[in-house]
Design a protein around this motif. Sequence first.
Motif, PDB file in Angstrom:
ATOM      1  N   VAL A   1     -52.420  -0.681 -53.265  1.00  0.00           N
ATOM      2  CA  VAL A   1     -51.987  -0.767 -51.865  1.00  0.00           C
ATOM      3  C   VAL A   1     -50.488  -1.029 -51.847  1.00  0.00           C
ATOM      4  O   VAL A   1     -50.013  -2.003 -52.437  1.00  0.00           O
ATOM      5  N   LEU A   2     -49.745  -0.165 -51.188  1.00  0.00           N
ATOM      6  CA  LEU A   2     -48.295  -0.289 -51.111  1.00  0.00           C
ATOM      7  C   LEU A   2     -47.876  -0.570 -49.673  1.00  0.00           C
ATOM      8  O   LEU A   2     -48.171   0.219 -48.772  1.00  0.00           O
ATOM      9  N   GLY A   3     -47.217  -1.690 -49.451  1.00  0.00           N
ATOM     10  CA  GLY A   3     -46.650  -2.004 -48.143  1.00  0.00           C
ATOM     11  C   GLY A   3     -45.156  -1.787 -48.199  1.00  0.00           C
ATOM     12  O   GLY A   3     -44.435  -2.548 -48.859  1.00  0.00           O
ATOM     13  N   LEU A   4     -44.649  -0.753 -47.545  1.00  0.00           N
ATOM     14  CA  LEU A   4     -43.257  -0.344 -47.708  1.00  0.00           C
ATOM     15  C   LEU A   4     -42.511  -0.359 -46.381  1.00  0.00           C
ATOM     16  O   LEU A   4     -43.088  -0.087 -45.336  1.00  0.00           O
ATOM     17  N   GLY A   5     -41.235  -0.660 -46.444  1.00  0.00           N
ATOM     18  CA  GLY A   5     -40.379  -0.445 -45.281  1.00  0.00           C
ATOM     19  C   GLY A   5     -39.747  -1.673 -44.676  1.00  0.00           C
ATOM     20  O   GLY A   5     -38.651  -1.606 -44.122  1.00  0.00           O
ATOM     21  N   ALA A   6     -40.408  -2.830 -44.723  1.00  0.00           N
ATOM     22  CA  ALA A   6     -39.949  -3.981 -43.945  1.00  0.00           C
ATOM     23  C   ALA A   6     -38.551  -4.450 -44.311  1.00  0.00           C
ATOM     24  O   ALA A   6     -37.807  -4.895 -43.443  1.00  0.00           O
ATOM     25  N   HIS A   7     -38.139  -4.363 -45.573  1.00  0.00           N
ATOM     26  CA  HIS A   7     -36.850  -4.899 -45.989  1.00  0.00           C
ATOM     27  C   HIS A   7     -35.755  -3.837 -46.028  1.00  0.00           C
ATOM     28  O   HIS A   7     -34.686  -4.083 -46.575  1.00  0.00           O
ATOM     29  N   PHE A   8     -36.017  -2.664 -45.460  1.00  0.00           N
ATOM     30  CA  PHE A   8     -35.037  -1.590 -45.518  1.00  0.00           C
ATOM     31  C   PHE A   8     -34.420  -1.275 -44.162  1.00  0.00           C
ATOM     32  O   PHE A   8     -33.648  -0.344 -44.032  1.00  0.00           O
ATOM     33  N   THR A   9     -34.748  -2.075 -43.141  1.00  0.00           N
ATOM     34  CA  THR A   9     -34.185  -1.814 -41.818  1.00  0.00           C
ATOM     35  C   THR A   9     -32.757  -2.309 -41.689  1.00  0.00           C
ATOM     36  O   THR A   9     -32.106  -2.048 -40.688  1.00  0.00           O
ATOM     37  N   THR A  10     -32.255  -3.032 -42.692  1.00  0.00           N
ATOM     38  CA  THR A  10     -30.870  -3.510 -42.644  1.00  0.00           C
ATOM     39  C   THR A  10     -29.932  -2.605 -43.427  1.00  0.00           C
ATOM     40  O   THR A  10     -28.799  -2.978 -43.706  1.00  0.00           O
ATOM     41  N   PHE A  11     -30.415  -1.411 -43.773  1.00  0.00           N
ATOM     42  CA  PHE A  11     -29.605  -0.453 -44.522  1.00  0.00           C
ATOM     43  C   PHE A  11     -29.790   0.937 -43.926  1.00  0.00           C
ATOM     44  O   PHE A  11     -30.769   1.193 -43.228  1.00  0.00           O
ATOM     45  N   PRO A  12     -28.872   1.862 -44.196  1.00  0.00           N
ATOM     46  CA  PRO A  12     -29.033   3.229 -43.693  1.00  0.00           C
ATOM     47  C   PRO A  12     -30.252   3.889 -44.316  1.00  0.00           C
ATOM     48  O   PRO A  12     -30.745   3.460 -45.365  1.00  0.00           O
ATOM     49  N   PRO A  13     -30.774   4.952 -43.678  1.00  0.00           N
ATOM     50  CA  PRO A  13     -32.020   5.561 -44.166  1.00  0.00           C
ATOM     51  C   PRO A  13     -31.924   6.097 -45.582  1.00  0.00           C
ATOM     52  O   PRO A  13     -32.934   6.191 -46.270  1.00  0.00           O
ATOM     53  N   SER A  14     -30.721   6.440 -46.057  1.00  0.00           N
ATOM     54  CA  SER A  14     -30.584   6.998 -47.404  1.00  0.00           C
ATOM     55  C   SER A  14     -31.046   6.017 -48.474  1.00  0.00           C
ATOM     56  O   SER A  14     -31.571   6.419 -49.521  1.00  0.00           O
ATOM     57  N   VAL A  15     -30.868   4.698 -48.229  1.00  0.00           N
ATOM     58  CA  VAL A  15     -31.302   3.694 -49.204  1.00  0.00           C
ATOM     59  C   VAL A  15     -32.822   3.694 -49.311  1.00  0.00           C
ATOM     60  O   VAL A  15     -33.388   3.651 -50.402  1.00  0.00           O
TER      61      VAL A  15
ATOM     62  N   VAL B   1     -53.343   3.523 -51.353  1.00  0.00           N
ATOM     63  CA  VAL B   1     -53.293   3.308 -49.907  1.00  0.00           C
ATOM     64  C   VAL B   1     -51.881   2.888 -49.519  1.00  0.00           C
ATOM     65  O   VAL B   1     -51.302   1.993 -50.142  1.00  0.00           O
ATOM     66  N   ILE B   2     -51.338   3.543 -48.508  1.00  0.00           N
ATOM     67  CA  ILE B   2     -50.005   3.213 -48.000  1.00  0.00           C
ATOM     68  C   ILE B   2     -50.163   2.456 -46.690  1.00  0.00           C
ATOM     69  O   ILE B   2     -50.736   2.977 -45.725  1.00  0.00           O
ATOM     70  N   LYS B   3     -49.676   1.224 -46.649  1.00  0.00           N
ATOM     71  CA  LYS B   3     -49.690   0.452 -45.398  1.00  0.00           C
ATOM     72  C   LYS B   3     -48.393   0.733 -44.651  1.00  0.00           C
ATOM     73  O   LYS B   3     -47.302   0.460 -45.159  1.00  0.00           O
ATOM     74  N   LEU B   4     -48.506   1.267 -43.461  1.00  0.00           N
ATOM     75  CA  LEU B   4     -47.317   1.506 -42.649  1.00  0.00           C
ATOM     76  C   LEU B   4     -46.783   0.182 -42.107  1.00  0.00           C
ATOM     77  O   LEU B   4     -47.509  -0.808 -42.001  1.00  0.00           O
ATOM     78  N   ALA B   5     -45.496   0.167 -41.774  1.00  0.00           N
ATOM     79  CA  ALA B   5     -44.874  -1.051 -41.254  1.00  0.00           C
ATOM     80  C   ALA B   5     -45.359  -1.347 -39.838  1.00  0.00           C
ATOM     81  O   ALA B   5     -45.672  -0.433 -39.072  1.00  0.00           O
ATOM     82  N   ASN B   6     -45.430  -2.630 -39.496  1.00  0.00           N
ATOM     83  CA  ASN B   6     -45.933  -3.037 -38.183  1.00  0.00           C
ATOM     84  C   ASN B   6     -44.791  -3.401 -37.236  1.00  0.00           C
ATOM     85  O   ASN B   6     -43.642  -3.533 -37.638  1.00  0.00           O
ATOM     86  N   THR B   7     -45.133  -3.545 -35.969  1.00  0.00           N
ATOM     87  CA  THR B   7     -44.154  -3.982 -34.981  1.00  0.00           C
ATOM     88  C   THR B   7     -43.781  -5.434 -35.258  1.00  0.00           C
ATOM     89  O   THR B   7     -44.470  -6.134 -35.989  1.00  0.00           O
ATOM     90  N   GLY B   8     -42.678  -5.881 -34.664  1.00  0.00           N
ATOM     91  CA  GLY B   8     -42.280  -7.266 -34.917  1.00  0.00           C
ATOM     92  C   GLY B   8     -40.942  -7.608 -34.328  1.00  0.00           C
ATOM     93  O   GLY B   8     -40.833  -7.922 -33.153  1.00  0.00           O
TER      94      GLY B   8
ATOM     95  N   VAL C   1     -52.994   2.992 -43.900  1.00  0.00           N
ATOM     96  CA  VAL C   1     -53.422   1.950 -42.970  1.00  0.00           C
ATOM     97  C   VAL C   1     -52.317   1.814 -41.933  1.00  0.00           C
ATOM     98  O   VAL C   1     -51.211   1.364 -42.246  1.00  0.00           O
ATOM     99  N   ASP C   2     -52.604   2.232 -40.722  1.00  0.00           N
ATOM    100  CA  ASP C   2     -51.573   2.307 -39.691  1.00  0.00           C
ATOM    101  C   ASP C   2     -51.415   0.945 -39.008  1.00  0.00           C
ATOM    102  O   ASP C   2     -51.986   0.678 -37.947  1.00  0.00           O
ATOM    103  N   ALA C   3     -50.603   0.077 -39.624  1.00  0.00           N
ATOM    104  CA  ALA C   3     -50.378  -1.250 -39.058  1.00  0.00           C
ATOM    105  C   ALA C   3     -49.584  -1.182 -37.758  1.00  0.00           C
ATOM    106  O   ALA C   3     -49.714  -2.058 -36.901  1.00  0.00           O
ATOM    107  N   TRP C   4     -48.756  -0.142 -37.622  1.00  0.00           N
ATOM    108  CA  TRP C   4     -48.010   0.038 -36.372  1.00  0.00           C
ATOM    109  C   TRP C   4     -48.987   0.214 -35.202  1.00  0.00           C
ATOM    110  O   TRP C   4     -48.845  -0.390 -34.149  1.00  0.00           O
ATOM    111  N   GLU C   5     -49.991   1.053 -35.409  1.00  0.00           N
ATOM    112  CA  GLU C   5     -50.968   1.309 -34.351  1.00  0.00           C
ATOM    113  C   GLU C   5     -51.742   0.040 -34.013  1.00  0.00           C
ATOM    114  O   GLU C   5     -51.981  -0.273 -32.851  1.00  0.00           O
ATOM    115  N   MET C   6     -52.128  -0.714 -35.047  1.00  0.00           N
ATOM    116  CA  MET C   6     -52.896  -1.933 -34.809  1.00  0.00           C
ATOM    117  C   MET C   6     -52.098  -2.957 -34.023  1.00  0.00           C
ATOM    118  O   MET C   6     -52.612  -3.599 -33.092  1.00  0.00           O
TER     119      MET C   6
END
Length: 524
Positions: free
Chosen positions: A412-426, A451-458, A488-493
């Motif tokens: 299970v991979l939870g990706l994305g949460a720590h990359f919002t402080t950088f440009p998309p290329s990172v 399984v890829i866990k999408l990032a959630n709202t916050g 696993v669409d955590a955004w939708e949940m």
Amino acid sequence: MNRCSWEESTLTLSELLDHNCSKGVLKLLHWTLELLQKSSHPWVLITHQMSSKQLQASTDLFIRPFRWHMIVIVGSVIAICILYIRVSWPNSMVPLPPQPRPACKSSGSLPKELSDLTHLLHWPPTPGDAGDLLASTSPQTSTYHLRDRSQASYTLGGSLEAILVARDHRGRPKTCGGDLFRAQLLGPHLKAGVPGDIQDLENGTYLLSFPLLWAGQAQVRVQLIHSSEAVRVLRGIWRDQWATVDFMGYFRGPTGYEEIVTCNVNPLLTGEEESTCHYKDEDSGELWFCARPPTLPCNSLVGHSSGHYWNVTTPHEEALLAWNVTDKVLPQGISPIWVAKESNKSLALKPMDLHTTYQTGPLMAVETARGIVLHWRAHSWPLRSLHTPVASLHSVVRELGGLAGGPHTVVVLGLGAHFTTFPPSVFVQRLAGIRAAVAALLAREPRTLVVIKLANTGYKSVYGSDWFTLQVNRLLRAAFADLRVAFVDAWEMTSSLALPDRIHPGRLIVRNEVNFLLSFICPI
């Protein structure tokens, strides 16, 4: 192009300075000897027949026309040798990053869709006066209503559609799109909810659509997360700022003496552009940079932690992102509707104390009755965390490369949460390595479940807005679209229930995420 000539033979300067420079130097020496052998004065063969004066005179006659050629040739040889040594010899003053292990080298390839980030991250532009706050979208004056006001009944399995009209703070309808709204259909008595699909018509109106998945009462709820003007601020920062945060690196000497410096994903962000320590992940090839400590060497890095949040917004931009216009519920526009009735499980794991930093792990839990072992660990830098040993920071690529996989392995991979402080290329660079590692894992053992866990709202700030998360999720879906993985669409949940937004969701959301994950592992 500069050229050096010796009789009929020529050699370009670029030849001498390429990777075969040493061969060029040897060839030059060879030509020098040929010149001596081709000389029309056989002075070496006849010196024994001459007196010393005759020898001196003959030698002078030969040397005069030949001396200039010899000086040029010998001088050129010496100069070229110096250049070759200068170009090819490693600079011992500049620390070289560790080289990756060949066996774990990542191809770094991405699906074709990710080569066009502009297309993937398209968002309607926001024209108009960027300095007029009252012209921005207002959650108080924006309205929504049923698309078909005459519809009197709704059936299970059908849908409900509504029209949303965005208005500014003066109550005037907007003429452009780009606002970030969230729409939900809630069943408060059943504690149920479903996210609505929002279609931006890019003219100030939005089409909302909700599937009717339960029988009973249902209520539409709409929030303005960010105005289009606020999104313009976020988009500009995400694309133009190299980063919005920095990190701390902890260096320790043999006596325990410690020095702390700034680290980041780019050497220009460390504050010491001319003097930095470079670190290369042996598995993914990604680079990390720290300012060079005052006295300690680069290889004495032992700790890592979060650093500072940078001020990257103007007062006007801060007003567009302020709490009173961010994540606000619109006035109720649709009365509750009636649709006609409908169910739950659990699993216990025993945690093991591995005496590590809980925030970064590694963590482990076991359930001996069912033979389940759960391993968890955080990704490597850029990781916003408490003080953590560098040795504990493992890249996702490294962890995946060490898995044999198989029908009894779930990743299970939870990706994305720590990359919002950088440009998309990172983030795209990180995705490239992870996607290649996942593809390799599935190739050697196709029965592995990934399984890829999408990032959630916050967050609703310039450092972690839902708008950033939405873009990250787009990239995640595109990166793994052609691989046999589950999502696993955590955004939708987190966007479908009437719960407070939290970057770390509460127990109800986590339970739903786990249940959804288990549906892939043990399908009914």
